[in-house]
Each structure stands twice: as structure tokens, then as C-alpha cells.
Write a protein that holds these residues in place. Sequence first.
Motif, PDB file in Angstrom:
ATOM      1  N   ASP A  59       0.447  -0.639  -0.343  1.00  0.00           N
ATOM      2  CA  ASP A  59       0.309  -0.410   0.320  1.00  0.00           C
ATOM      3  C   ASP A  59       1.276   1.440  -0.307  1.00  0.00           C
ATOM      4  N   ARG A  60       1.802   1.525  -1.116  1.00  0.00           N
ATOM      5  CA  ARG A  60       2.399   2.581  -1.187  1.00  0.00           C
ATOM      6  C   ARG A  60       2.077   3.669  -1.797  1.00  0.00           C
ATOM      7  N   GLY A  61       0.657   3.800  -2.053  1.00  0.00           N
ATOM      8  CA  GLY A  61       0.294   5.335  -2.765  1.00  0.00           C
ATOM      9  C   GLY A  61       0.060   4.302  -4.463  1.00  0.00           C
ATOM     10  N   ARG A  62      -1.538   5.149  -4.793  1.00  0.00           N
ATOM     11  CA  ARG A  62      -2.067   5.020  -5.962  1.00  0.00           C
ATOM     12  C   ARG A  62      -0.384   5.351  -7.333  1.00  0.00           C
ATOM     13  N   ASP A  63       0.056   6.281  -6.892  1.00  0.00           N
ATOM     14  CA  ASP A  63       0.868   6.105  -8.426  1.00  0.00           C
ATOM     15  C   ASP A  63       1.806   5.721  -8.415  1.00  0.00           C
ATOM     16  N   LEU A  64       2.577   4.996  -7.426  1.00  0.00           N
ATOM     17  CA  LEU A  64       3.971   3.909  -6.856  1.00  0.00           C
ATOM     18  C   LEU A  64       2.906   3.295  -7.539  1.00  0.00           C
ATOM     19  N   VAL A  65       1.839   2.425  -7.559  1.00  0.00           N
ATOM     20  CA  VAL A  65       1.422   0.849  -7.737  1.00  0.00           C
ATOM     21  C   VAL A  65       1.090   0.726  -8.982  1.00  0.00           C
ATOM     22  N   ARG A  66       0.717   1.526  -9.371  1.00  0.00           N
ATOM     23  CA  ARG A  66       0.211   1.335 -11.298  1.00  0.00           C
ATOM     24  C   ARG A  66       1.765   2.175 -12.033  1.00  0.00           C
ATOM     25  N   THR A  67       2.708   2.640 -11.637  1.00  0.00           N
ATOM     26  CA  THR A  67       3.527   2.946 -12.542  1.00  0.00           C
ATOM     27  C   THR A  67       4.655   1.266 -12.389  1.00  0.00           C
ATOM     28  N   ALA A  68       4.677   0.869 -11.113  1.00  0.00           N
ATOM     29  CA  ALA A  68       5.212  -0.272 -11.282  1.00  0.00           C
ATOM     30  C   ALA A  68       4.301  -1.407 -11.638  1.00  0.00           C
ATOM     31  N   ALA A  69       3.832  -1.711 -11.708  1.00  0.00           N
ATOM     32  CA  ALA A  69       2.521  -2.535 -12.553  1.00  0.00           C
ATOM     33  C   ALA A  69       2.746  -2.391 -13.693  1.00  0.00           C
ATOM     34  N   ALA A  70       3.111  -1.097 -14.390  1.00  0.00           N
ATOM     35  CA  ALA A  70       2.631  -1.221 -16.354  1.00  0.00           C
ATOM     36  C   ALA A  70       4.664  -1.703 -15.968  1.00  0.00           C
ATOM     37  N   ALA A  71       5.875  -0.684 -15.407  1.00  0.00           N
ATOM     38  CA  ALA A  71       6.906  -1.523 -15.440  1.00  0.00           C
ATOM     39  C   ALA A  71       7.153  -2.929 -15.387  1.00  0.00           C
ATOM     40  N   SER A  72       6.331  -3.461 -14.276  1.00  0.00           N
ATOM     41  CA  SER A  72       6.803  -4.658 -14.032  1.00  0.00           C
ATOM     42  C   SER A  72       6.285  -6.109 -14.945  1.00  0.00           C
ATOM     43  N   ALA A  73       5.021  -5.505 -16.001  1.00  0.00           N
ATOM     44  CA  ALA A  73       4.893  -6.280 -16.798  1.00  0.00           C
ATOM     45  C   ALA A  73       5.415  -5.574 -17.600  1.00  0.00           C
ATOM     46  N   LEU A  74       6.208  -4.604 -18.599  1.00  0.00           N
ATOM     47  CA  LEU A  74       6.882  -5.305 -19.346  1.00  0.00           C
ATOM     48  C   LEU A  74       8.343  -5.657 -18.895  1.00  0.00           C
ATOM     49  N   GLU A  75       8.474  -6.131 -17.478  1.00  0.00           N
ATOM     50  CA  GLU A  75       9.971  -6.890 -17.090  1.00  0.00           C
ATOM     51  C   GLU A  75       9.247  -8.291 -16.818  1.00  0.00           C
ATOM     52  N   TRP A  76       8.652  -8.313 -17.354  1.00  0.00           N
ATOM     53  CA  TRP A  76       8.198  -9.864 -17.384  1.00  0.00           C
ATOM     54  C   TRP A  76       8.172  -9.971 -18.841  1.00  0.00           C
ATOM     55  N   LEU A  77       7.152  -9.941 -19.672  1.00  0.00           N
ATOM     56  CA  LEU A  77       7.143  -9.873 -20.941  1.00  0.00           C
ATOM     57  C   LEU A  77       8.454  -9.958 -21.561  1.00  0.00           C
ATOM     58  N   ARG A  78       9.463  -9.300 -21.007  1.00  0.00           N
ATOM     59  CA  ARG A  78      11.223  -8.908 -21.551  1.00  0.00           C
ATOM     60  C   ARG A  78      12.038 -10.734 -21.491  1.00  0.00           C
ATOM     61  N   ARG A  79      11.183 -10.597 -20.047  1.00  0.00           N
ATOM     62  CA  ARG A  79      12.158 -12.273 -19.688  1.00  0.00           C
ATOM     63  C   ARG A  79      11.071 -12.923 -20.393  1.00  0.00           C
ATOM     64  N   ARG A  80       9.582 -13.176 -20.774  1.00  0.00           N
ATOM     65  CA  ARG A  80       9.388 -14.328 -21.403  1.00  0.00           C
ATOM     66  C   ARG A  80       9.662 -14.016 -22.778  1.00  0.00           C
ATOM     67  N   LEU A  81      10.055 -13.027 -23.411  1.00  0.00           N
ATOM     68  CA  LEU A  81      10.968 -12.780 -24.667  1.00  0.00           C
ATOM     69  C   LEU A  81      12.075 -13.719 -25.199  1.00  0.00           C
ATOM     70  N   LEU A  82      12.846 -12.983 -23.487  1.00  0.00           N
ATOM     71  CA  LEU A  82      14.124 -14.722 -23.978  1.00  0.00           C
ATOM     72  C   LEU A  82      13.245 -16.016 -23.990  1.00  0.00           C
ATOM     73  N   ASP A  83      12.199 -16.386 -23.484  1.00  0.00           N
ATOM     74  CA  ASP A  83      12.870 -17.810 -23.917  1.00  0.00           C
ATOM     75  C   ASP A  83      12.154 -18.458 -24.719  1.00  0.00           C
ATOM     76  N   LYS A  84      12.925 -19.546 -25.178  1.00  0.00           N
ATOM     77  CA  LYS A  84      12.650 -20.708 -25.785  1.00  0.00           C
ATOM     78  C   LYS A  84      11.103 -20.797 -26.104  1.00  0.00           C
ATOM     79  N   GLY A  85      10.557 -20.732 -27.415  1.00  0.00           N
ATOM     80  CA  GLY A  85       8.952 -20.925 -27.661  1.00  0.00           C
ATOM     81  C   GLY A  85       8.755 -19.829 -27.664  1.00  0.00           C
TER      82      GLY A  85
END
Lengths: 426, 426
Positions: A400-426
Motif C-alpha cells: 500500500d505505497r500510494g496509488r501512483d506508485l502501484v500503477r507505475t510499478a505495475a506497468a513497468a513490471s508487466a513490461l519486464e515480465w514480457l521481456r523475460r518471456r521474450l528470452l525464453d524458448k518457444g
Amino acid sequence: MDAPAVAAAYSDGMPLTAIVLAQGDEIVSGSTQDTNSGWLGRELLQRGVRLVGVAAAPDDERELADLIGYASRRCDLVVSGGGLGPTSDDVTADAVARAAALPLCFDDEAWRQVAARMRTFRPQVPECNRKQAMLPRGALRLDNPIGTAPGFAVDLGRCRLFCLPGVPSELKEMAARHVWPWLERQGLRPLPKKVLHVCGVGESMLQERLSGVALPPGIRIGYQARFLFNSIVLYADGAADDAGERLTRAREAVLERIGGDVFGEDGATLPQVVGAGLRRRRWRLAVAESCTAGGLGALITEVAGSSEWFMGGVIAYDNEIKREWLGVSAQTLERHGAVSEPCAREMAEGVRRRLRAEAGLAITGVAGPGGGAPDKPVGTVCFGLSTPVETRTRRVSFGDRGRDLVRTAAAASALEWLRRRLLDKG
Amino acid sequence: MDAPAVAAAYSDGMPLTAIVLAQGDEIVSGSTQDTNSGWLGRELLQRGVRLVGVAAAPDDERELADLIGYASRRCDLVVSGGGLGPTSDDVTADAVARAAALPLCFDDEAWRQVAARMRTFRPQVPECNRKQAMLPRGALRLDNPIGTAPGFAVDLGRCRLFCLPGVPSELKEMAARHVWPWLERQGLRPLPKKVLHVCGVGESMLQERLSGVALPPGIRIGYQARFLFNSIVLYADGAADDAGERLTRAREAVLERIGGDVFGEDGATLPQVVGAGLRRRRWRLAVAESCTAGGLGALITEVAGSSEWFMGGVIAYDNEIKREWLGVSAQTLERHGAVSEPCAREMAEGVRRRLRAEAGLAITGVAGPGGGAPDKPVGTVCFGLSTPVETRTRRVSFGDRGRDLVRTAAAASALEWLRRRLLDKG
């Protein structure tokens, strides 16, 4: 804290010391953020200068004169930004003249430049601009090719003082034209460095994971914190010829420890890296956003040309839109709620299928401050990623670290997660 | 520049003068932005304090001690943030002791508080934390109820020095507990003020339009620039009883000149004001975004509870999505292009109809750096707004001022345009 590392590198050989100054009531009073000083600090540091202070004075000739006097007694180089305009609150030249006990003199060439510049956008040059041609006697005039205000340099005792205009683009241009060449004449050039970027790994965690890493001689390690995006900076002592080779070895040693977390190097941004990964796979991406409500789409499209890999998406703030536009089932919403991995899964699959993209990325969460529940406290965010191969989901608690932080962190995390998926095989 | 106004208000009666200090290599070197000093500056200014400087020293005891000495000779109050932690680069207490020529003494009560705080999150209190209980002899300990680092205050000559922790939440709490009450004892309370917010009207334009406005006695006018969102600040000299009444009259005089541009007062944000306007009309909003790609949706939903008036929307980055999901006709795209008022109209109408919202707001533009054309240079943005009454379009040229700026300005302008529409009849 990258400064002590670099400072230490030079502490034996008596480094050149510097103070950065700014001028303006609006800076001192916190009504505008001073970005010039930070930029000057970083650039000076990278050239091996030891920074011993940064300060600002209000639009007050005496205060500024005293500050200039203090700074010039404490270091070898003072770089000042601002206060060179035509109005009465621009007092840098007066303050320097007072600090140096020199009269102000009218500089014909400075006036010629100011007048020529002014005439490009108005027929008559106002009298008040004559003030910009008044320089402390004996000062070195610094030509400003992109603005009206010429700068100047003077020596105060053993200290060289550069006065640059405060408009950021002009300050940068003038630093490159006048200050960096002066530093080069003192033997200081940009230190070779290597920067590694991570997303969502804090500075203390980085320090812990890199503690005791074996680095080649003359390589120092530093950190830069930029909220979610942190960087590891490897500096090589400038003189030796093998700096590049030592940096390469240092980079390898660091990557061995934390390679999986490093998303890019030397200024690459996460949206750029993800874009390159999508392009490599010839995948186009669509997004489905609830709590971020467009923040992920806006982040991805920070990169010019992103239409090549980004199609668009659906801002599904209302549950009705999740159902109707993304095909999330009423049963899922009822049984698991909108903030759930099953819902994120159906959002990702729905947006991928309906927009005919290869990859669908979905975010649904509780940004707060309201809307939390015991099993889904504020800060809970669920992600879904659907690709031609499979659909994955995950749940993260950002706290519970503030609405702005949660939303900004969520967007960045989604992108970082996608980056890792793109490195996987398949 | 609101500072000179306020400073002038006090220049006759010898105002209390202050300098704000920060500590840290990362601040001096520009690797992290110091937000504490700006906050302290604004708060002090608002209490009628005259700021004569802001400065930072690296994590170096001697540099900081010299800076503290300089600052304490120049003003009545120094407020320092940071450097009270347990590690070796936290040198504020040592620096103050050096500047004041006082020894450091172990403070039993400070240690009790540090240890009690530490035990709440680890069983053993590390030895290094004992450092946080070492205070300059005779210093006034300042309790910190929300962090481990106690602060302290000392008098250096005629100057009162407050040393507060650098964690922003702790600094603010400690200022409220210890510094503001001290100021009140000097007779300084927050000055009554009134803040008026505008969107997209620059500071020089505001000054021009307000030049010569007749204000009641003892009312000063200032400006705060926050990129697209600027504010006019009216300050009333604190002492008199009729300050509130004079502020009311000053507000009216300003509104008479620029009332149409003022979207809110005293901290209200544009998304809040637009949300209130939509709620009043019982309209729900849907968005269709091309170049902003979600930035408008993210801006609207900065307000908690915005699901009441915001449904969601379509990120139509790809023209295929504009056609298929928003019903933009192939003919429109062919004849006028995606960046055109006809396209913006069809996007707004399409998203309004298909999401069954009362209002549809659309953005399509050339954010750059590429994609410009002679008739649609970079920075050209078209807007569409569809309501139960009619559909309007407009075209704005933001200029080639960088991709980020064009996109941010486009989202804010769309919202300001919607605000004005909500004030219209019908």
C-alpha cells in the motif's frame, strides 16, 4: 552512490574540485525544480572532477556574491547556471563583479551578439538587453550560439568560475563549448564507463548481490537510483590504455552475478528493449489494462516507431468492458473477482485474440487507496501474458505505497515480465 | 517567481532568514534528485521566512562542517536533511560537532529510542546503530516517532540549526513536530494564501494578463510553474485580521481577468475537476487514443474512485483498430489521414457509441520525431469530443518539442477542453 567511488579514485592524485551553483528565487523557494545542477554534477563527475558542493542563491546580488566568494575559496572550479537575462532579477554579473571587486564594463562584441540575436525575432532591441553586455572587467566572454545571453569566465584566486545561462539547452551547449574543453586542457576527459540497467531491483539488493564481486584493478562500481529503474555503473580509471578491456571483464563479472536482471546497457530503456525483442520474434503486442488504465500503453509507446510492434489495446476500467470487449466470463468475475489471475488470463487471451496480435498483456489490480480486501489488499496486481505458445499469469503485491506508485510499478513490471518471456524458448 | 514577492513583504521588518541544507554524494553528483530541499523551501517561504540559500555537501565531514559554518554565519535558521543514518557515510552529527567545536556525546535516551525501533523489525540491534545516539554535546534531541534516526538541534552563534533525517516522510513529520513549533514561537505562522490553477497558460502570459490588476493592500501575487500546470499564488501579509477578506477580494480581481482559464483552486487537480464535472452531469466518459496510447486514460484515473465517471477506452494505435473497433471509415483514413479532425470526430463518436458512454474523447496526432508532413508537422494533434448534444473537433499545434512533451501536452489539453465543454449549457 557513485560519487564516493569516483572521488576515491582521484583522492590520491589531488583531484580537481568543483562546486555547482544556481541562481533564482524560484529555485531556492522550491517552486521550480533545478535540473541544471544535477546535469552539471553528473557530467563533471564523469570527467573525474570531485564535487564538493551544490548550492543556490536567491535573486539577490549580495547573497549570490557571498556564495560565489565562499565557493571560489573552497574549490578549483565553479560552474554557475542562470541569472544572465536582461531583467532586474538577473544579478549574476553584478554578483561576480562584487565578489571579485571588479567593475562591470560594456563589452562591444557581446552587445553586437545580443543585438544580432534579438533582431532575428523583433525589429527593435530593447534597452534592457544592454545589461547582458555588461561583463566584469577582464572576464573572458563565452559566445552563446543558441540564445541571447553570452556567458563569461573569470578567475577568482585559484578558482576558475564559469557563468552560463540558465535555459537548459543553452547551458548544455555552453558547457560543451567552453567548460569541457577547459577541463580537457587540465587533462580531464570523460572516464570510460559501462552502465547496466535493471528494473525493480533496489539499490541495497544490488549491493548485496554484488558484494565481493572480483573486479579488475582500477574499476570502481557505483549505483544510480531512478525509482523503479536502477543502474550499476562501472567506471575505469581514465589514464591507462587497457580501460576498455578491463571494463569488459568487469561487465562479465557483474553479469555473472545478476545477468538475468539486467535488461539493457548504456542508456537503453526497457520499452526499447522489449520493442526490439518483439520485433525479433515478429510478434505484435496488444494490451488490456484495468488499474493502470493506459499507463502500460503509454510506456510502451515512449519509443518512436513503436507502431511496428504495438497495435493498441483496451482500457477495461469498467467490468462491463472486460466482459463485452475482452470476453472475460461473468463466471470468472463472479467467482474470482476482477483482480484475479483467472481474470488476467482471460483479459490477455481476449485482447490477443480480438486484436489479432501475437502477444496479449493484461493488468488488473487494486491501486488504492480504497478497494482493498483481506485476500486482496491494496497493492495487489494480477498480470496475464498470452502468446502463440501459452498463457501465463502472476500475482504481485506492491504494498500500500500510494496509488501512483502501484500503477507505475505495475506497468513497468508487466513490461519486464514480457521481456523475460521474450528470452525464453518457444 | 513567488519568492521575491514574499521576501519583499518582509524586507522592511527584518525577516527571519534561512538556508536549507542537504547531504549526500548522490545529491551533489546529480544521481538522485533532492526533493526535500524544495519541500522545505516552500514550507518555510509560506511561513514568511526569507530564504537566502539552498546547498548540498557530499558525504564528507569536513566539507559539510565548512558549509554548516558558512550557512550559520549567514542566516537565523538552518534546516538540514539527511546524514543521520548508521553507516560511515552519514556524517551530519560529526560535521556539526566539528563546526560547533563540540564533542559528540552518547545520548542514553536517543539510544533507547533507536534500539526500541530496531527491535520492532530485528531481534538484535547492530552495533553500528549506536552511532545514531551520538549527538553534539548540549544538542537538543528531536524525537523521531516514525524512523530510527533521532534528529537534533543546536545553536551556532545566533543561528538555530535543525538536523532532520533524510527519508522524506520522516523529514516532514519531524519538521511538523519540531521546526514549525519553533517558528511559531518566533511569531511565524503559515501566511494566508489562495492558489489558482491553470492548464496550458504559461507564466509570462499570466503575468501579462494580470499586469496592473488592482489588489487590496498587503496582498502579493506570485507564480508557480509546473510544466503544463501553472498556478497563481495570492499571499496575504500575516498579521492583520482581515487577511481572509482581502484574499477573497484579490481572488475576485484575478478571476475577473483570467477566470475562464482557472480550472481549480488550492490544490485541486485537473482530473479531479473534470471528474466532478462529469459526475455532476451524470456523464460517463470513454476515450479513444492514438498518439497518447493510454496517457489520457492514465491521467483521468489518477483520481481514486474515477470508475464512477470513467468507463475505459480503446488504444487505437494501429489504423486497423481505428477502423474495426471505433468504426472510423476507410474513406476518412484515405482522404484525410489518421491525424485529422474528421478521424478524431469518428473516433470520439465511435468510442462513445460502442462503449455506451455519454461522452467520448479522442486524440490522434504526430508525436514525432518522425511521421511529420508539410501539412501536418510534428506536434500536430487533432481532438474529438462527442456528447449527447453534439460532436466537436479541434486541431492544435504543440510544435516539434519532443515526443514526451507533445504526448503529455495532448492528454492534458484534451482534459482541459473537456472541462470547458462541461461548463457549457447543453
